[in-house]
Design a protein around this motif. Structure first.
Motif, PDB file in Angstrom:
ATOM      1  N   ASP A 263       1.100  -1.293  -0.087  1.00 61.44           N
ATOM      2  CA  ASP A 263       0.267  -0.207   0.239  1.00 61.44           C
ATOM      3  C   ASP A 263       1.376   1.141  -0.204  1.00 61.44           C
ATOM      4  OD1 ASP A 263      -2.222  -1.312   0.219  1.00 61.44           O
ATOM      5  OD2 ASP A 263      -3.191  -1.678   2.401  1.00 61.44           O
TER       6      ASP A 263
ATOM      7  N   GLU B 119       1.078   4.029  -3.412  1.00 61.59           N
ATOM      8  CA  GLU B 119       0.990   5.634  -2.673  1.00 61.59           C
ATOM      9  C   GLU B 119       1.837   6.164  -3.462  1.00 61.59           C
ATOM     10  OE1 GLU B 119      -0.665   9.688  -1.534  1.00 61.59           O
ATOM     11  OE2 GLU B 119      -2.021   7.426  -2.198  1.00 61.59           O
TER      12      GLU B 119
ATOM     13  N   ARG C  70       1.083   6.398  -7.318  1.00 58.58           N
ATOM     14  CA  ARG C  70       0.037   7.229  -7.118  1.00 58.58           C
ATOM     15  C   ARG C  70       1.014   8.791  -7.320  1.00 58.58           C
ATOM     16  NH1 ARG C  70      -3.119  10.974  -5.732  1.00 58.58           N
ATOM     17  NH2 ARG C  70      -2.084  10.850  -3.684  1.00 58.58           N
TER      18      ARG C  70
END
Length: 259
Positions: free
Chosen positions: A47, A51, A54
């Motif tokens: 995760d 992120e 992203r």
């Protein structure tokens, strides 16, 4: 203080092209991977990596799914990107990407190896290569140039930038290391100088890549940042190894065509 991204003079201000050499700043990962670790090959939480990726893609006004990286294998393999997308982990094995499509970010990951970004803005073709010593010696950059030419690029128009990588003063190698470089060209001895440790050498990876780009007829510059020495700004495999740390974060370098 170095900011979250670095621009190269040869690629800055090219019409229709965006590029960024990201530092380790500006992400969500902690500890060993602090903070913008973009490599799923590390032991960081998925995760966190997602992120971070992203955020990197958002710097190009694109989504995380539009950031394409590879399962890098220190080869001269090049992938030409069309309409397809893939997810990481599970990316194809290669060490360079090229495209003539907007809406996709080409990324390579490094932690001492050299990222090389390339662009022909007139042909609207861009490329990104991961060049450790094996890939550099094996011709990954030249392979990327050839793949770009197949998309309509011309090497006399190409511009290239060598990003942050392990610097000559930091890159100590053993007595056997120069052998394949000297076998390729005796003039490559210019990229080695004696290290303080007897029988060892210091290798100039960025300088070697710059020479190969020049021989290919491509204008290039290097950002000049040493990843091993810049602990606050860059991930470094060797720095961690010297400390007895087995894992490391991966820094991202990326390029994209504007739509």
């Amino acid at each position: 203080m170095i900011q979250a991204t670095i621009q190269a003079k040869t690629l800055a201000d090219l019409d229709g092209v965006q590029h960024r050499f990201f530092t380790r700043r500006g992400g969500v990962s902690a500890g060993l991977y602090s903070s913008l670790n973009c490599g799923y090959g590390s032991g960081d939480g998925l995760d966190n990596v997602r992120e971070n990726r992203r955020r990197a893609a958002a710097a190009f006004d694109l989504a995380e799914a539009d950031l394409l990286t590879l399962h890098q294998i220190h080869s001269s393999e090049v992938l030409t990107v069309g309409a397809e997308r893939w997810r990481s982990p599970g990316a194809p094995k290669a060490d360079a990407l090229v495209t003539d499509r907007p809406g996709v970010v080409l990324g390579v990951l490094a932690a001492d190896c050299a990222p090389v970004l390339l662009a022909d803005p007139a042909a609207r073709v861009v490329g990104a290569a991961h060049a450790g010593w094996k890939g550099a010696l094996g011709g990954v950059v030249e392979a990327a140039i050839s793949a770009m030419e197949r998309l309509g690029a011309r090497r006399e128009r190409l511009r290239a930038a060598i990003g942050p990588c392990i610097g000559r003063d930091s890159y100590e190698v053993g007595p056997e290391f120069p052998v394949p470089f000297l076998a390729q060209d005796e003039a490559n001895g210019a990229f080695f100088r004696p290290a303080p440790r007897a029988g060892h050498f210091l290798f100039d990876l960025a300088g070697y890549l710059a020479k190969r780009l020049a021989r290919a007829g491509v204008a290039a510059s290097a950002t000049g940042h040493d990843t091993l020495a810049g602990a606050d700004d860059f991930f470094s495999y060797r720095r961690n190894t010297l400390k007895g740390v087995r894992d490391y974060g991966r820094g991202l370098s990326a390029i994209a065509l504007e739509g």
